[in-house]
Design a protein around this motif. Structure first.
Motif, PDB file in Angstrom:
ATOM      1  N   VAL A  43     -11.846 -14.789  -2.407  1.00  0.00           N
ATOM      2  CA  VAL A  43     -10.637 -14.482  -1.644  1.00  0.00           C
ATOM      3  C   VAL A  43      -9.951 -13.254  -2.239  1.00  0.00           C
ATOM      4  O   VAL A  43      -9.506 -12.347  -1.516  1.00  0.00           O
ATOM      5  N   GLU A  44      -9.891 -13.204  -3.563  1.00  0.00           N
ATOM      6  CA  GLU A  44      -9.242 -12.075  -4.243  1.00  0.00           C
ATOM      7  C   GLU A  44     -10.018 -10.775  -4.028  1.00  0.00           C
ATOM      8  O   GLU A  44      -9.426  -9.702  -3.849  1.00  0.00           O
ATOM      9  N   ILE A  45     -11.340 -10.874  -4.044  1.00  0.00           N
ATOM     10  CA  ILE A  45     -12.161  -9.689  -3.785  1.00  0.00           C
ATOM     11  C   ILE A  45     -11.947  -9.202  -2.355  1.00  0.00           C
ATOM     12  O   ILE A  45     -11.828  -7.999  -2.104  1.00  0.00           O
ATOM     13  N   ALA A  46     -11.885 -10.135  -1.407  1.00  0.00           N
ATOM     14  CA  ALA A  46     -11.664  -9.758  -0.003  1.00  0.00           C
ATOM     15  C   ALA A  46     -10.343  -9.009   0.154  1.00  0.00           C
ATOM     16  O   ALA A  46     -10.266  -7.984   0.846  1.00  0.00           O
ATOM     17  N   GLU A  47      -9.294  -9.516  -0.504  1.00  0.00           N
ATOM     18  CA  GLU A  47      -7.988  -8.865  -0.429  1.00  0.00           C
ATOM     19  C   GLU A  47      -8.032  -7.485  -1.078  1.00  0.00           C
ATOM     20  O   GLU A  47      -7.442  -6.524  -0.567  1.00  0.00           O
ATOM     21  N   MET A  49     -10.659  -5.519  -1.394  1.00  0.00           N
ATOM     22  CA  MET A  49     -11.437  -4.595  -0.561  1.00  0.00           C
ATOM     23  C   MET A  49     -10.602  -4.068   0.605  1.00  0.00           C
ATOM     24  O   MET A  49     -10.640  -2.870   0.932  1.00  0.00           O
ATOM     25  N   LYS A  50      -9.847  -4.956   1.218  1.00  0.00           N
ATOM     26  CA  LYS A  50      -9.002  -4.539   2.337  1.00  0.00           C
ATOM     27  C   LYS A  50      -7.957  -3.534   1.874  1.00  0.00           C
ATOM     28  O   LYS A  50      -7.741  -2.489   2.497  1.00  0.00           O
ATOM     29  N   LYS A  51      -7.333  -3.840   0.734  1.00  0.00           N
ATOM     30  CA  LYS A  51      -6.291  -2.957   0.197  1.00  0.00           C
ATOM     31  C   LYS A  51      -6.884  -1.620  -0.274  1.00  0.00           C
ATOM     32  O   LYS A  51      -6.352  -0.559   0.022  1.00  0.00           O
ATOM     33  N   GLY A  52      -8.003  -1.698  -1.013  1.00  0.00           N
ATOM     34  CA  GLY A  52      -8.574  -0.499  -1.622  1.00  0.00           C
ATOM     35  C   GLY A  52      -9.254   0.445  -0.651  1.00  0.00           C
ATOM     36  O   GLY A  52      -9.497   1.613  -0.989  1.00  0.00           O
ATOM     37  N   THR A  53      -9.580  -0.047   0.561  1.00  0.00           N
ATOM     38  CA  THR A  53     -10.228   0.818   1.560  1.00  0.00           C
ATOM     39  C   THR A  53      -9.336   1.040   2.780  1.00  0.00           C
ATOM     40  O   THR A  53      -9.821   1.517   3.812  1.00  0.00           O
ATOM     41  N   ASP A  54      -8.056   0.674   2.651  1.00  0.00           N
ATOM     42  CA  ASP A  54      -7.118   0.799   3.778  1.00  0.00           C
ATOM     43  C   ASP A  54      -7.622   0.071   5.024  1.00  0.00           C
ATOM     44  O   ASP A  54      -7.491   0.562   6.147  1.00  0.00           O
ATOM     45  N   GLY A  55      -8.249  -1.069   4.799  1.00  0.00           N
ATOM     46  CA  GLY A  55      -8.716  -1.889   5.908  1.00  0.00           C
ATOM     47  C   GLY A  55     -10.042  -1.481   6.502  1.00  0.00           C
ATOM     48  O   GLY A  55     -10.485  -2.059   7.496  1.00  0.00           O
ATOM     49  N   THR A 268     -14.609   0.243  -5.010  1.00  0.00           N
ATOM     50  CA  THR A 268     -13.346  -0.442  -4.770  1.00  0.00           C
ATOM     51  C   THR A 268     -13.158  -1.613  -5.726  1.00  0.00           C
ATOM     52  O   THR A 268     -12.044  -1.866  -6.203  1.00  0.00           O
ATOM     53  N   PHE A 269     -14.236  -2.332  -6.022  1.00  0.00           N
ATOM     54  CA  PHE A 269     -14.136  -3.442  -6.969  1.00  0.00           C
ATOM     55  C   PHE A 269     -13.585  -2.952  -8.310  1.00  0.00           C
ATOM     56  O   PHE A 269     -12.626  -3.510  -8.840  1.00  0.00           O
ATOM     57  N   TRP A 270     -14.195  -1.907  -8.861  1.00  0.00           N
ATOM     58  CA  TRP A 270     -13.758  -1.432 -10.169  1.00  0.00           C
ATOM     59  C   TRP A 270     -12.381  -0.785 -10.103  1.00  0.00           C
ATOM     60  O   TRP A 270     -11.571  -0.915 -11.031  1.00  0.00           O
ATOM     61  N   ASP A 271     -12.075  -0.115  -9.001  1.00  0.00           N
ATOM     62  CA  ASP A 271     -10.755   0.502  -8.851  1.00  0.00           C
ATOM     63  C   ASP A 271      -9.646  -0.548  -8.781  1.00  0.00           C
ATOM     64  O   ASP A 271      -8.526  -0.319  -9.260  1.00  0.00           O
ATOM     65  N   GLN A 272      -9.955  -1.693  -8.179  1.00  0.00           N
ATOM     66  CA  GLN A 272      -8.950  -2.735  -7.965  1.00  0.00           C
ATOM     67  C   GLN A 272      -8.942  -3.810  -9.052  1.00  0.00           C
ATOM     68  O   GLN A 272      -8.084  -4.696  -9.048  1.00  0.00           O
ATOM     69  N   LYS A 273      -9.898  -3.745  -9.977  1.00  0.00           N
ATOM     70  CA  LYS A 273     -10.049  -4.819 -10.966  1.00  0.00           C
ATOM     71  C   LYS A 273      -8.794  -5.028 -11.813  1.00  0.00           C
ATOM     72  O   LYS A 273      -8.379  -6.160 -12.066  1.00  0.00           O
ATOM     73  N   GLU A 274      -8.175  -3.948 -12.245  1.00  0.00           N
ATOM     74  CA  GLU A 274      -6.976  -4.080 -13.079  1.00  0.00           C
ATOM     75  C   GLU A 274      -5.854  -4.770 -12.306  1.00  0.00           C
ATOM     76  O   GLU A 274      -5.162  -5.639 -12.839  1.00  0.00           O
ATOM     77  N   ALA A 275      -5.681  -4.394 -11.058  1.00  0.00           N
ATOM     78  CA  ALA A 275      -4.645  -5.028 -10.227  1.00  0.00           C
ATOM     79  C   ALA A 275      -4.960  -6.500 -10.015  1.00  0.00           C
ATOM     80  O   ALA A 275      -4.058  -7.353 -10.052  1.00  0.00           O
ATOM     81  N   MET A 276      -6.230  -6.834  -9.809  1.00  0.00           N
ATOM     82  CA  MET A 276      -6.614  -8.239  -9.635  1.00  0.00           C
ATOM     83  C   MET A 276      -6.306  -9.023 -10.898  1.00  0.00           C
ATOM     84  O   MET A 276      -5.865 -10.170 -10.849  1.00  0.00           O
ATOM     85  N   GLY A 277      -6.543  -8.393 -12.066  1.00  0.00           N
ATOM     86  CA  GLY A 277      -6.279  -9.052 -13.347  1.00  0.00           C
ATOM     87  C   GLY A 277      -4.805  -9.326 -13.576  1.00  0.00           C
ATOM     88  O   GLY A 277      -4.443 -10.222 -14.345  1.00  0.00           O
ATOM     89  N   GLY A 278      -3.947  -8.583 -12.888  1.00  0.00           N
ATOM     90  CA  GLY A 278      -2.517  -8.808 -13.025  1.00  0.00           C
ATOM     91  C   GLY A 278      -2.067 -10.124 -12.430  1.00  0.00           C
ATOM     92  O   GLY A 278      -1.102 -10.733 -12.898  1.00  0.00           O
ATOM     93  N   SER A 279      -2.772 -10.581 -11.401  1.00  0.00           N
ATOM     94  CA  SER A 279      -2.395 -11.842 -10.752  1.00  0.00           C
ATOM     95  C   SER A 279      -3.372 -12.978 -11.062  1.00  0.00           C
ATOM     96  O   SER A 279      -3.018 -14.149 -10.941  1.00  0.00           O
ATOM     97  N   ALA A 280      -4.587 -12.646 -11.467  1.00  0.00           N
ATOM     98  CA  ALA A 280      -5.599 -13.658 -11.813  1.00  0.00           C
ATOM     99  C   ALA A 280      -6.279 -13.231 -13.118  1.00  0.00           C
ATOM    100  O   ALA A 280      -7.162 -12.374 -13.106  1.00  0.00           O
ATOM    101  N   PRO A 281      -5.868 -13.799 -14.256  1.00  0.00           N
ATOM    102  CA  PRO A 281      -6.334 -13.332 -15.568  1.00  0.00           C
ATOM    103  C   PRO A 281      -7.843 -13.339 -15.782  1.00  0.00           C
ATOM    104  O   PRO A 281      -8.341 -12.618 -16.648  1.00  0.00           O
ATOM    105  N   TRP A 282      -8.593 -14.145 -14.990  1.00  0.00           N
ATOM    106  CA  TRP A 282     -10.039 -14.186 -15.243  1.00  0.00           C
ATOM    107  C   TRP A 282     -10.711 -12.829 -15.014  1.00  0.00           C
ATOM    108  O   TRP A 282     -11.782 -12.558 -15.556  1.00  0.00           O
TER     109      TRP A 282
END
Length: 318
Positions: A43-47, A49-55, A268-282
């Motif tokens: 779910v977090e990856i899906a979000e 991808m949508k954010k990092g590619t402007d949909g 997009t995964f690597w670009d968004q990884k830090e932001a994902m880590g802010g809300s989900a520490p894993w």
């Protein structure tokens, strides 16, 4: 004149919508059972991808019954399929070995990696009241392993490897009851496998004083699993790094996926990884060091990104 202008504007809007629709890429992501940490990661990856590619990339999450099923579905899926599994299962599928014995398929050879996701990490959690600060200290204690999971199977294996077979009382209960049972003193500890920080371990450490056991380098070698270090401070009361083992997990697709989509997914995964880590520490446990766990080939689109980003790749990955 007004009608003509309105018609022209409408035509432009329809044309723009058609272009946008053509630009949108849809991907199916299949990982784990709903309610599991790995489903939530999807779910977090899906979000992301949508954010990092402007949909421009829309990811649909599909529930899965497990990694073997994810690999098996490669036979019937197309270029929009992304799934997660340990690299060892991909190797087994290519050789028609283990769970894939008698089920070989040429499409298994077309599986290509994109990026690593949090590993299945072993946690041996013992109450401080039990006095167990290492594996030898588990002797005579009551431990909950759970049933049927990777963690349960792996935990049982480690007890045997480290000379504890028959010396530890195995509690007959579900892993979902572990924290409550530990708090009530019904068990001395439990074994669990999941991404770190593991929610049940976070809860246990916040509720009871615990020791999360570390393996020695020799013990890690005996398990034949990848070594992983959980940094000090990850769990309440954890003052030192924990050395444990893990089962790497990777996001895969097949060579049927076009290069640009694979490139955008990986970037997009690597670009968004830090932001994902802010809300989900894993997600903080995913870094360049996990790339070594990808033992098979990467998708050419992923290779393109990794070369641009300065990642070091092995010959076997390209």
């Amino acid at each position: 004149m007004y009608r003509l202008a309105t018609s022209f504007a409408l035509a432009l809007a329809v044309g723009a919508s058609a272009v946008a629709a053509q630009a949108e890429t849809r991907v199916t992501y299949k990982s784990a059972k709903a309610g599991s940490s790995y489903y939530q990661m999807g779910v977090e990856i899906a979000e992301a991808m949508k954010k990092g590619t402007d949909g421009n990339i829309i990811v649909t999450i599909e529930e899965s019954q497990g990694s073997v099923q994810n690999v098996m579905e490669v036979r019937a899926r197309g270029g929009d399929y992304v799934f997660t599994t340990p690299p060892a299962l991909v190797g087994a599928a290519e050789k028609a070995a283990g769970a894939f014995e008698g089920k070989g398929d040429p499409k298994f050879a077309e599986i290509r990696a994109l990026f690593p996701i949090p590993s299945l990490t072993m946690h041996f959690v013992m109450s401080k009241a039990s006095g167990a600060a290492d594996f030898a200290g588990m002797e005579g204690k009551t431990v909950l392993l759970g049933k049927g999971s990777f963690g349960a199977t792996e935990g049982e294996k480690y007890l045997s490897l480290f000379g504890l077979e028959g010396k530890v009382k195995i509690a007959d209960a579900e892993l979902s009851n572990a924290v409550a049972a530990l708090k009530n003193g019904q068990i001395d500890g439990f074994v669990t496998a999941g991404s770190w920080p593991a929610p049940n371990v976070v809860e246990a450490a916040a509720s009871v004083d615990v020791n999360i056991l570390s393996l020695t380098p020799e013990q890690v070698a005996e398990t034949k699993r990848a070594s992983l270090t959980i940094p000090a401070g990850t769990y309440a009361g954890q003052e030192a790094d924990i050395v444990t083992t893990s089962l790497p997990v990777v996001a895969y697709t097949t060579s049927a996926m076009d290069e640009e989509t694979a490139y955008q997914l990986t970037r997009t995964f690597w670009d968004q990884k830090e932001a994902m880590g802010g809300s989900a520490p894993w997600w903080k446990g995913v870094d360049k060091a996990l790339m070594v766990n990808i033992t098979g080939k990467l998708h050419p689109g992923a290779v393109r990104y990794y070369k641009e980003a300065g990642f070091e790749l092995t010959e076997g990955q390209m």
